[in-house]
Design a protein around this motif. Structure first.
Motif, PDB file in Angstrom:
ATOM      1  N   HIS A 146      -1.433  21.062  -1.651  1.00  0.00           N
ATOM      2  CA  HIS A 146      -1.670  20.062  -1.396  1.00  0.00           C
ATOM      3  C   HIS A 146      -3.344  19.995  -0.795  1.00  0.00           C
ATOM      4  N   ASP A 147      -4.229  19.038  -1.457  1.00  0.00           N
ATOM      5  CA  ASP A 147      -5.081  18.796  -1.686  1.00  0.00           C
ATOM      6  C   ASP A 147      -6.071  18.928  -0.259  1.00  0.00           C
ATOM      7  N   ASP A 148      -4.754  18.072   0.486  1.00  0.00           N
ATOM      8  CA  ASP A 148      -5.684  17.315   1.956  1.00  0.00           C
ATOM      9  C   ASP A 148      -4.370  17.910   2.690  1.00  0.00           C
ATOM     10  N   TYR A 149      -5.264  19.125   3.907  1.00  0.00           N
ATOM     11  CA  TYR A 149      -4.598  19.772   4.635  1.00  0.00           C
ATOM     12  C   TYR A 149      -3.839  19.016   5.680  1.00  0.00           C
ATOM     13  N   LEU A 150      -4.641  17.527   5.918  1.00  0.00           N
ATOM     14  CA  LEU A 150      -3.642  16.362   6.883  1.00  0.00           C
ATOM     15  C   LEU A 150      -1.769  16.292   6.267  1.00  0.00           C
ATOM     16  N   VAL A 151      -2.086  16.070   4.811  1.00  0.00           N
ATOM     17  CA  VAL A 151      -0.075  15.816   4.630  1.00  0.00           C
ATOM     18  C   VAL A 151       0.244  17.122   4.068  1.00  0.00           C
ATOM     19  N   MET A 152      -0.356  18.487   4.448  1.00  0.00           N
ATOM     20  CA  MET A 152       0.399  19.404   4.592  1.00  0.00           C
ATOM     21  C   MET A 152       0.927  19.649   5.667  1.00  0.00           C
ATOM     22  N   LEU A 153       0.124  19.779   6.382  1.00  0.00           N
ATOM     23  CA  LEU A 153       0.622  19.863   8.310  1.00  0.00           C
ATOM     24  C   LEU A 153       1.557  18.679   8.341  1.00  0.00           C
ATOM     25  N   ASN A 220      18.552  17.181  -2.301  1.00  0.00           N
ATOM     26  CA  ASN A 220      18.068  15.879  -1.310  1.00  0.00           C
ATOM     27  C   ASN A 220      17.185  15.631  -0.446  1.00  0.00           C
ATOM     28  N   GLU A 221      17.568  16.712   0.288  1.00  0.00           N
ATOM     29  CA  GLU A 221      16.712  16.889   1.573  1.00  0.00           C
ATOM     30  C   GLU A 221      15.079  16.788   1.245  1.00  0.00           C
ATOM     31  N   ALA A 222      14.769  17.220   0.145  1.00  0.00           N
ATOM     32  CA  ALA A 222      13.514  18.401   0.032  1.00  0.00           C
ATOM     33  C   ALA A 222      12.577  16.927  -0.845  1.00  0.00           C
ATOM     34  N   ILE A 223      13.803  15.881  -1.713  1.00  0.00           N
ATOM     35  CA  ILE A 223      13.363  14.456  -1.980  1.00  0.00           C
ATOM     36  C   ILE A 223      12.863  13.654  -1.133  1.00  0.00           C
ATOM     37  N   VAL A 224      14.099  13.711  -0.048  1.00  0.00           N
ATOM     38  CA  VAL A 224      13.552  12.809   1.427  1.00  0.00           C
ATOM     39  C   VAL A 224      12.548  12.989   1.913  1.00  0.00           C
ATOM     40  N   ALA A 225      11.663  14.918   2.188  1.00  0.00           N
ATOM     41  CA  ALA A 225      10.996  14.510   2.996  1.00  0.00           C
ATOM     42  C   ALA A 225       9.594  14.165   1.759  1.00  0.00           C
ATOM     43  N   VAL A 226       9.539  14.570   0.807  1.00  0.00           N
ATOM     44  CA  VAL A 226       8.263  14.374  -0.071  1.00  0.00           C
ATOM     45  C   VAL A 226       7.726  12.574  -0.254  1.00  0.00           C
ATOM     46  N   GLN A 227       8.795  11.780   0.299  1.00  0.00           N
ATOM     47  CA  GLN A 227       9.248  10.255   0.407  1.00  0.00           C
ATOM     48  C   GLN A 227       8.790   9.998   1.214  1.00  0.00           C
ATOM     49  N   ALA A 228       9.082  10.918   2.722  1.00  0.00           N
ATOM     50  CA  ALA A 228       8.573  10.555   4.049  1.00  0.00           C
ATOM     51  C   ALA A 228       7.179  10.552   3.594  1.00  0.00           C
ATOM     52  N   ILE A 229       6.476  11.116   3.234  1.00  0.00           N
ATOM     53  CA  ILE A 229       4.835  11.809   2.661  1.00  0.00           C
ATOM     54  C   ILE A 229       4.486  10.736   2.194  1.00  0.00           C
ATOM     55  N   ILE A 230       4.594  10.982   0.888  1.00  0.00           N
ATOM     56  CA  ILE A 230       4.581   9.334   0.253  1.00  0.00           C
ATOM     57  C   ILE A 230       4.513   8.204   0.518  1.00  0.00           C
ATOM     58  N   ALA A 231       5.561   7.879   1.670  1.00  0.00           N
ATOM     59  CA  ALA A 231       5.295   6.571   2.150  1.00  0.00           C
ATOM     60  C   ALA A 231       4.809   6.059   2.862  1.00  0.00           C
ATOM     61  N   ASP A 236      -3.469   7.838   1.521  1.00  0.00           N
ATOM     62  CA  ASP A 236      -3.989   7.674  -0.379  1.00  0.00           C
ATOM     63  C   ASP A 236      -4.256   8.431  -0.684  1.00  0.00           C
ATOM     64  N   HIS A 237      -3.360   9.022  -1.682  1.00  0.00           N
ATOM     65  CA  HIS A 237      -3.235   9.808  -2.585  1.00  0.00           C
ATOM     66  C   HIS A 237      -4.152   9.728  -3.816  1.00  0.00           C
ATOM     67  N   ARG A 238      -4.944   9.109  -3.909  1.00  0.00           N
ATOM     68  CA  ARG A 238      -6.165   8.400  -4.530  1.00  0.00           C
ATOM     69  C   ARG A 238      -6.770   9.034  -4.689  1.00  0.00           C
ATOM     70  N   LEU A 239      -7.368   8.563  -2.813  1.00  0.00           N
ATOM     71  CA  LEU A 239      -8.697   9.252  -2.684  1.00  0.00           C
ATOM     72  C   LEU A 239      -8.978  10.471  -1.768  1.00  0.00           C
ATOM     73  N   GLY A 240      -7.304  11.171  -1.845  1.00  0.00           N
ATOM     74  CA  GLY A 240      -7.318  12.848  -1.109  1.00  0.00           C
ATOM     75  C   GLY A 240      -7.348  12.947   0.158  1.00  0.00           C
ATOM     76  N   LYS A 241      -7.444  11.598   1.478  1.00  0.00           N
ATOM     77  CA  LYS A 241      -7.881  11.330   2.235  1.00  0.00           C
ATOM     78  C   LYS A 241      -6.530  10.795   3.249  1.00  0.00           C
ATOM     79  N   VAL A 242      -6.645  10.800   4.701  1.00  0.00           N
ATOM     80  CA  VAL A 242      -5.318  10.705   5.600  1.00  0.00           C
ATOM     81  C   VAL A 242      -6.039   9.383   6.718  1.00  0.00           C
ATOM     82  N   GLY A 243      -5.906   8.121   6.875  1.00  0.00           N
ATOM     83  CA  GLY A 243      -6.454   6.891   7.233  1.00  0.00           C
ATOM     84  C   GLY A 243      -7.274   5.891   6.731  1.00  0.00           C
ATOM     85  N   ARG A 244      -6.882   4.760   7.199  1.00  0.00           N
ATOM     86  CA  ARG A 244      -7.355   3.631   6.498  1.00  0.00           C
ATOM     87  C   ARG A 244      -9.061   3.651   6.427  1.00  0.00           C
TER      88      ARG A 244
END
Length: 244
Positions: A146-153, A220-231, A236-244
């Motif tokens: 992923h472009d954002d290393y925090l999301v990968m972490l 299903n486990e993989a989908i849940v893991a991805v949803q946990a990140i996206i949710a 903010d994946h549009r900006l490619g960063k984490v944090g408000r």
């Protein structure tokens, strides 16, 4: 994804930089070395500056090794991000007195509170060693880049918590007791002419169905893991960063 670092380094076109454009990319590397990194002496930068040469990729690959870049020449986005991180670090080192008092006390307190609330934010995401470590873990655990290393972490953390903790390993190691199955109730759909072979075929079909169920569970486990990140409301994946 490079806009903030390019702006911090006073690059002339931070919003429109395209690392996939070969000419723009080569000019950018020359600018970065000439203006910010300055690893080579001026007289040693000739091969890197000759952007129209067919041997330029070899010169750039040698440059990456000389600055200890952990990525391969084909990993262009990772390489650019790493070089920008190196340039920012060197820029700060050259002008530490200029930047050390640039943040107001109120903003510092708010920033510290945010870091305490979210442990991952306390990491220096611009540190090249941090990025190389995250990338190595992601490759080891076969996690999508992923472009954002925090999301990968965060994805690594979720995988470790759900699959690699002692409780998870112990649960996965527990033997499963099977239920008796009446083969005569399962229609094979064809007849081999041999009762023993028919029975073996029924067993193989049931085992195949069980494998498909296990595969679906893993999906299903993989989908849940991805949803946990996206949710995550702070991602903010549009900006490619984490944090408000």
């Amino acid at each position: 994804m490079f806009r903030r670092k390019l702006s911090a380094l006073d690059y002339h076109n931070p919003a429109g930089f395209n690392c996939r454009d070969e000419t723009e990319f080569r000019n950018f590397i020359v600018w970065l070395e000439d203006q910010k990194i300055r690893h080579y002496k001026i007289e040693d930068r000739g091969n890197l500056r000759n952007i129209h040469s067919d041997d330029w990729p070899k010169s750039f690959e040698k440059y990456m090794k000389d600055v200890n870049c952990p990525f391969k020449i084909q990993e262009r986005q990772e390489t650019v991000d790493w070089l920008l991180g190196l340039a920012v670090r060197l820029e700060y080192g050259d002008n530490a007195d200029k930047y050390k008092d640039s943040t107001p006390d109120g903003a510092k307190n708010a920033d510290n509170a945010a870091k305490n609330a979210e442990p991952l934010i306390n990491l220096d995401v611009n540190n090249p060693d941090f990025k190389a470590g995250v990338m190595a873990l992601a490759n080891l655990l076969q996690i999508q880049r992923h472009d954002d290393y925090l999301v990968m972490l965060k994805a690594i953390r979720i995988l470790v918590q759900e699959r690699l903790t002692q409780d998870a390993i112990a649960k996965a190691s527990q033997s499963k007791e099977g239920l008796p199955v009446a083969l005569e109730k399962h229609i094979l759909g064809f007849d081999t002419g041999d009762a023993v072979i028919n029975e073996a075929a029924q067993i193989l079909r049931l085992l195949h169905i069980e494998e498909l169920r296990e595969l679906q569970t893993k999906i299903n486990e993989a989908i849940v893991a991805v949803q946990a990140i996206i949710a995550d409301p702070k991602t903010d994946h549009r900006l490619g960063k984490v944090g408000r």
